[in-house]
Design an enzyme around this catalytic site. Structure first.
Site, PDB file in Angstrom:
ATOM      1  N   GLY A 109       0.826  -1.198   0.000  1.00 43.63           N
ATOM      2  CA  GLY A 109       0.000   0.000   0.000  1.00 43.63           C
ATOM      3  C   GLY A 109       0.861   1.249   0.000  1.00 43.63           C
ATOM      4  O   GLY A 109       2.048   1.214   0.341  1.00 43.63           O
ATOM      5  N   CYS A 110       0.255   2.372  -0.355  1.00 44.43           N
ATOM      6  CA  CYS A 110       1.031   3.616  -0.486  1.00 44.43           C
ATOM      7  C   CYS A 110       1.558   4.094   0.865  1.00 44.43           C
ATOM      8  O   CYS A 110       2.757   4.363   1.015  1.00 44.43           O
ATOM      9  CB  CYS A 110       0.190   4.690  -1.164  1.00 44.43           C
ATOM     10  SG  CYS A 110      -1.424   4.967  -0.440  1.00 44.43           S
TER      11      CYS A 110
END
Lengths: 343, 343, 343, 343
Positions: C146-147
């Protein structure tokens, strides 16, 4: 191909680096700035760290010609006209992004830029670099067009060359993002003054007006004047141009789109929008595209056009690289295949 | 004076609260929403906490007329036309901010709004509430003008009434902030799609066009059409209008400014800019002002005008309060003395 | 190398196209969307005109495996877990950008995503693709991080692996641009609600928390919890992370910078800032870089860190392409040499 | 009550005009600027046209004391300390918005502002004007707090006075809009550099740190240090503060909210948010409100707080007017009832 960039710390200079770093046939060998030499470019511009670490050098025409095959000037107006002579004398290729070699008629540069022009015979040696409409692909001295001028000329070229409009009815309402105002500090570029704001900044007074009229006269010599306004909108990049002009003959939107498609056939960077669709600014940001939408209003006999470019791309560095490709005989798209940064 | 607001949760309704809370002679006694009744308005809109805590009520014409002296409709188009009849029957004052009672000629509302119109004899009972140009100050049923229409009509009124322009040459290039698109969700209002962007959204198709032409015909019956475009710019509030029109006679910028100043003499909310100065959007945000700058270009015979309003202020709730003041015999500025939110 | 993209119309999918179009060794051969098949991708996304014109196809595992060498899933959470089985069975390479194959311990996915997890033995077949810290470069099934997780893990990896911090004192204050919220419509992504605003959206509740803790436990098994907040700032792209943690031993800023530089030696996309310099968000936008600044405050014994990435680049599509390069044995930078879009 | 404003052309001075114009008991009788005297304020600030047209005068203490009952200083730091002596000698009321009379211990002003302090005995004559926590309502010389200091002190006052937190664990992560950086021109305030960006600008070095610690020591003398960071976000107005601190005893979110509500009972401008709700920046813009949300994380024993103010309102001019109200014995809310400008 080895190139040097003079005036590399402004927005156009930095954008040249961005494009050239992706060009498979070009190497940047030296970069020059009058103000900050000795430092590495990536110390001043941290986004360039690990990407380019050349030192900023003082301008030196001899050294540039020794090491490079071409020089870009991305300097503010009034600088390159003082620096180009040794390159011209040596028949060394130049692409100038400033306004110094665009205006060929006496007194015009003086009136609109408020400075002494380069000698007109020197100016006339430069080819006006509107890439899709170049006359002499072999020219080695290029005056790269202004950002507003590029958008306006690409918008009207098909209409003028096909004699479809009333010449005294052209109204161009241009809007620009703030990078168009350059890196200089002023109230105009202060975030707090500009954010959530819009303002007209040069009504009938923008220095691209004579550049546009000069080029329009190539296509329709009887043109005398245009109505041209420029506003600032709170975005970083982009020019959004709305144009209005009366048709000189019976026409339809469909026919107009055909005219544009035919005129720009094979020109990959000009993208004519389908009927009832107009380009948004964002669809060209970060790229060399110029997108144009057109519609005809039968009730008012007015052709409306919406044109978008990235002022630093097609309006400056992108077109400059395109002109380099033309000069070098490379495919026009080489190094310019970046997809626009959407969203 | 006691008032009720129907449709209070949209941006215009919330702006009515903002202005009326500062009005020394008005008390908001009930607020109505079809969707969220029972809750307190400040639960849904935390900016209103400690300021107003009325519950959201279902619409009930009887109860409104019992408790209030006037009702505002800040509903989307198509709603108030279904709700006003009991108020009209009872001769109860109404200020309607929607488009439902603005268009008096048959078929026009249908064509531009895509809905059935209110009966035309009912529509005609409403006075068009362009505050600076009101005909009947005693009217108790007011159709408050649209935001674009307000800006456009205030721009052209002095030119039309003084017969200074060529009627077939009016070009209006309007730009609006996103609050003009309302609270509804769509790709058009998505931050990521709109930020750093600009786009034309209704070219020759905006529903304010017939409203503007209807009003223009009051001043110059022979008008047939206008060229009218609307774009979105990435700001929250504000309309920025650039207009172009050919002069019908010899004129100067100075004379034009005089014409405007004379026409709007005593009208505090219309501020004509000095020569060579054009209004910025931000100088009216949060207020009921309409600022206009004008210049004449001798080369093209074109008069250029720049007009700015806050679409939620002068373009909606501010003008509605001004119309209330006129109706009630209060000074026009009462409750409207907020200084624009600069910076 | 031929690749397919499933879920191409979201922001991560579009960004995959942007990177892959510049990759000299990869060709996109098919693109898939559950909602809009048959149309050309460039009809829906005008920025892609003249760049890619593949039709949007229905998902079909067989056809993808016939025509391609690798499949990307850029689908929302909960989709790919239903679609990957045939690819896994056929030992066909997958890079999944969603959260479906990141959480390996029972019940965690259910609790944080509110959906049924893929079978854990299937999940465990996927290698967690934090590119600079990959364990098995030969893995052919990649769960792309995920970012927020990417930014947080790259920030703390050197501190945890070198045992420099008190494990119960980690505080991470994350801010994200709106593209991180995806293309879906909600009040949260409405321009008018978001512009000129900042808001906390998930305090102690972001679904990347278990992903981060899981990875942190790899480096320091005794970790139990982190303090993790996420806010929205009015920009389109980017994650800006401010982290605070107590040092577990006597240390200086200079030593910390050395630790980071040594840890990330040879990792081109991690750029450690010089002393007293902190990264700005904009210096990574449009790129795969992760820039980190660090400083130590002797008075409070707190190490402060500032980390920036482009959530769609290093936080999604950029890292996915980096993982493709690792898998294929290409140089890690291939196709990722775009200069950040500054300004 | 008649007042004068010295330093009226900066953002705080203009905001004083905005609030005072709505104050029913106050009249602005003279305005002063060192740089632009003679001109009318509305010539320089077109948003003030038709609202206030006083000329900008040179500073003259005698004249001010003759015509007014109170003087505001909205000058940059280092100015008012040179100008106040005649007013103090004459026992004339002063509200100073700069940092010149806030720091009472020797050497502190010098260290953090880099300038010579006013004599400490003069400084000590000024009451620190944190309006909700004022000690002496009769004070006539007020040092109006800094914007960050106001937000931070209002956030921690209830926690410190109720001894609920570990004093060595306070971490404050502040973000400010660009108007906080003032009207001065610098790269930091250039739109193109700031838009779509976020950057830390003073980590452990902000001049409000000693001001905060000085006030914190009033509530908890054993405090030694805080961790304090400040970033710029691309909005015009507003401070958004995220704070983290370890609880010193068993506590719940519900109990914390009760503590805050009790502490600020009767204080209309402090709005404590309900459980699980955190304030958004926009809900206070244009107003004097300070909104605070609080939550407790049992896993980490950390209390998280989100605080928002308008830096020009509660953080400067709004609080200054509130202090005037206290001094004059007016209701605290007089002239401050503007509804926040939402949207």
């Amino acid at each position: 191909m080895k190139v040097s960039i003079v005036g590399v710390t402004g927005y156009s200079g930095l954008e040249l680096i961005r494009y050239l770093r992706q060009h498979p046939k070009v190497e940047i060998v030296s970069i020059h700035s009058h103000s900050m030499h000795k430092k590495s470019i990536s110390d001043i511009n941290p986004h360039l760290k690990n990407i380019i670490s050349l030192p900023l050098e003082e301008f030196n025409a001899e050294k540039i010609m020794e090491g490079s095959d071409l020089v870009f000037f991305a300097t503010p107006s009034g600088i390159s006209k003082e620096l180009v002579q040794p390159f011209v004398t040596a028949e060394f290729p130049i692409i100038d992004l400033s306004g110094d070699f665009r205006l060929t008629s006496g007194g015009t540069y003086e009136r609109w830029y408020g400075k002494t022009s380069a000698p007109l015979d020197l100016v006339k040696k430069f080819e006006y670099g509107l890439a899709e409409c170049r006359k002499n692909p072999k020219a080695i001295w290029i005056a790269n067009p202004g950002c507003y001028a590029t958008a306006t000329e690409l918008t009207f070229a098909p209409l003028l060359e096909n004699k479809l409009i009333q010449l005294d009815s052209m109204i161009i309402d241009g809007k620009s993002g703030l990078s168009g105002a350059g890196k200089g500090l002023s109230q105009t570029t202060h975030f707090t003054e500009t954010n959530e704001n819009m303002s007209v900044y040069k009504l009938n007074q923008h220095q691209h007006i004579p550049e546009i009229i000069q080029q329009f006269k190539v296509w329709a010599p009887e043109i005398e004047a245009i109505q041209f306004s420029t506003s600032l909108i709170p975005v970083t990049r982009g020019i959004f141009l709305t144009s209005y002009v009366k048709a000189s003959q019976s026409i339809s939107t469909e026919q107009l789109i055909d005219v544009f498609k035919k005129y720009y056939q094979g020109k990959k960077f000009i993208r004519i929008q389908p009927e009832n669709q107009f380009p948004e600014l964002k669809q060209v940001v970060g790229s060399n595209y110029c997108d144009i939408g057109v519609t005809y209003n039968q009730t008012t006999n007015i052709i409306s056009l919406v044109t978008v470019i990235d002022n630093l791309g097609k309006g400056a560095a992108g077109q400059a690289v395109q002109n380099l490709n033309i000069m070098a005989g490379f495919p026009e798209e080489l190094g310019l295949n970046a997809v626009p940064l959407y969203p």
